[in-house]
Design an enzyme around this catalytic site. Structure first.
Site, short mmCIF file in Angstrom:
data_model
loop_
_atom_site.label_atom_id
_atom_site.label_comp_id
_atom_site.label_asym_id
_atom_site.label_seq_id
_atom_site.Cartn_x
_atom_site.Cartn_y
_atom_site.Cartn_z
N ASP A 287 -7.13 -49.83 19.21
CA ASP A 287 -6.77 -51.24 19.13
C ASP A 287 -7.12 -51.95 20.44
O ASP A 287 -7.01 -51.38 21.53
CB ASP A 287 -5.26 -51.37 18.86
CG ASP A 287 -4.82 -52.80 18.68
OD1 ASP A 287 -5.28 -53.43 17.71
OD2 ASP A 287 -4.02 -53.28 19.50
N GLU A 330 -12.05 -51.18 18.21
CA GLU A 330 -11.98 -52.60 17.85
C GLU A 330 -12.33 -53.40 19.09
O GLU A 330 -11.51 -53.57 19.99
CB GLU A 330 -10.57 -52.98 17.36
CG GLU A 330 -10.47 -54.45 16.99
CD GLU A 330 -9.12 -55.08 17.31
OE1 GLU A 330 -8.79 -56.10 16.70
OE2 GLU A 330 -8.41 -54.56 18.18
#
Length: 569
Positions: A287, A330
């Site tokens: 993330d 990401e």
């Protein structure tokens, strides 16, 4: 191969950490030293495993997928008073296990399951966007525990073991950028662990990294090498749970083995890779990757690779194969064909470009597909082939999607083009993300929910009995099984044999397929010259029909407009 990749990554990391500093004195001449003219930057070649360049990865939020254990629906004194779609709804790891045992993922044709973070999240809530609990998993409180709303560590182990027996890998979503927000039930971490200002202004590298994403997400000081003590909130929690001495002993052992300073990021490294070493997690989805110094991700990858290798050596009967640890990033704004802030393989911060593939990442999420998919399949597939097979992203892994948990620009958000969505996504070069409910046309809008909560409605299991939903699901299943059987689809050479109606082949070593779109239902004659030899029996993976090549053509009679040709044997 794994050892070679490990060595190359370690060397790249050592060079990166060494920096460019250096004193004078090596050249005693007072004359200026001529400098060579700057040359265009040549990035090292990369070659990601074709398996991951073609993989179909199912992304789900445990809380929204399936409720397998109603006894854990509200843990830690959480209440059922969240704003619409902003509280815990009961989904858990047991629900995922149940669907694995029912064969849902195998029937769908999935290679790997990626779950949003399952570590213990904050117990309280925020009110800024309506009362919001950490149902999504992205507000961590304790990286060493499974959130009780999702289940237990025993549940996680059973989930991974069950998936592995079906040849399905499991990826965990990991966070190293921030802790969860401070609430009345969740104290702020100490100031040597986190910063609460400034808020990122997106200006350059520092404006993305050494700052807080929002005013409610304390930013972990991942750049710091200063030693820190365990936060009082964790020490007290572990003491109450009867595991303080064990956790401290494990940390002592980790720092003694690695020689890392007891800085915040290395505590996180230990906690994150424990899930790999103890349970056999196959990979991480990282993330907010661009908001942490890329050097840390390279270090994390090395430690995770070692952890998975150790687990496979200890539990050879549980492993799927010997593929090394996989890491997916990401990097918000990164995408195929220089999408947004992308410059080939690099992400451009404005004052610094970073090639995240050189910092441990095997694949990056492709943010551009939802926009690029508006064009025709012929143009879309050619654009992706140009970049992934022959262009700047040659050999790189990317993961495309049509919808996601936080992208309000999802393609076909009103679910009016579900067959087109699947065809474009699942036949495009590269790996693909199936966001839970893409395959069942789960709704991505809600009149009561606001912002990204609209994208996180409960999985629509109750609609599976509907014939229209069954047709959509069958379309996704056929295409996903075709992908799983043929790595050439995502990782192979793309060759167009006819523009209209579109006919193309994909080839990767001995794997060869031919795909035709927009044909008429009924009898169809398909030229196969240059792909399949005369007399070869071919199978249409979409209809199940078989026929032999005669006169460099194949004649089929099916009720569909799509043909997926593969050797019948």
């Amino acid at each position: 191969m794994a050892l070679m990749q490990h060595s190359v990554l370690a060397l790249a990391l050592a060079v990166s950490l060494a920096g460019c500093g250096g004193g004078g004195g090596e050249n005693s001449s007072s004359q200026p030293v001529p400098q060579p003219a700057p040359q265009p930057q040549q990035l090292p070649e990369i070659s990601i495993d074709p398996y991951w360049r073609n993989a179909s990865i199912y992304f789900l939020l445990p809380d929204r997928f399936s409720n397998g254990d109603v006894t854990n629906d509200l843990a830690y004194s959480r209440q059922a008073d969240g704003a619409p779609l902003r509280g815990f709804l009961g989904g858990d790891l047991r629900g995922v296990i149940d669907k694995l045992k029912e064969g849902y993922f195998s029937a769908l044709g999935i290679d790997a399951i990626w779950m949003s973070p399952i570590v213990e999240n904050i117990h309280g809530y925020l009110e800024s966007s309506g009362r919001t609990y950490a149902y999504h998993g992205y507000w961590p409180k304790d990286w060493t525990a499974v959130d009780a709303n999702f289940g237990s560590e025993a549940d996680l182990q059973e989930l991974i073991d069950t998936a592995h027996r079906q040849g399905i890998r499991v990826l965990l979503d990991v966070i190293a950028n921030h802790t969860g927000p401070e609430t009345s039930q969740d104290p702020l971490w100490p100031s040597d662990w986190v910063r609460t200002a400034p808020v990122c202004d997106w200006s350059g590298f520092a404006g993305n990294v050494t700052c807080t994403l929002t005013d409610h997400l304390p930013d972990i000081r991942t750049e710091s090498d200063a030693a820190v003590e365990i936060p009082p909130l964790l020490r007290e929690k572990w003491q109450q749970e009867g595991r303080l001495e064990q956790e401290l002993a494990e940390l002592n052992s980790f720092f003694a083995r690695t020689g890392h300073p007891r800085a915040p990021r290395y505590h996180l490294m230990k906690w994150l890779t424990d899930w790999v070493r103890e349970y056999g997690v196959d990979g991480f989805r990282v993330d907010t990757a661009k908001h942490v110094e890329p050097e840390f991700w390279a270090e994390l990858k090395l430690e995770a690779e070692d952890a998975l290798a150790q687990w496979k050596q200890q539990f050879p009967e549980k492993k799927i194969d010997d593929k090394p640890f996989f890491m997916l990033g990401e990097v918000y704004g990164f995408g195929v064909d220089n999408f947004w802030n992308s410059d080939g393989r690099q992400y451009d911060f404005g004052d610094r470009k970073v090639d995240f593939y050189q910092y441990g990442f095997d694949s990056l999420i492709n943010m551009g597909f939802v926009h690029q998919a508006q064009q025709s399949p012929a143009n879309l597939f050619q654009q992706y082939a140009n970049d992934l097979i022959d262009g700047d992203l040659k050999g790189a892994g990317i993961l495309s999607y049509i919808s996601s948990h936080d992208d309000l620009d999802s393609f076909d958000r009103d679910r009016s083009r579900t067959f087109e969505s699947a065809t474009k996504l699942l036949l495009a070069p590269g790996a693909v993300q199936v966001y839970y409910g893409d395959e069942t046309a789960r709704q991505l809008t809600d009149a009561q929910a606001i912002y990204d909560a609209q994208l996180r409605s409960p999985m629509n299991w109750d609609e599976l009995a509907d014939p229209a939903t069954q047709q959509v699901l069958a379309h996704w299943q056929k295409l996903l099984h075709f992908r799983r059987a043929h790595p050439a689809i995502g990782a192979g050479e793309h060759r167009v044999h006819r523009q209209a109606p579109l006919l193309f082949s994909r080839t990767l070593q001995g794997d060869r397929v031919l795909v035709a779109l927009d044909l008429s239902a009924g009898e169809k004659v398909i030229p196969v010259s240059g792909v399949f030899d005369e007399g070869t029996t071919l199978r249409d993976a979409y209809s199940g029909a078989e026929a032999a090549v005669t006169g460099d053509t194949l004649t089929l009679d099916t009720g569909f407009e799509l043909v997926l040709l593969e050797p019948a044997d």
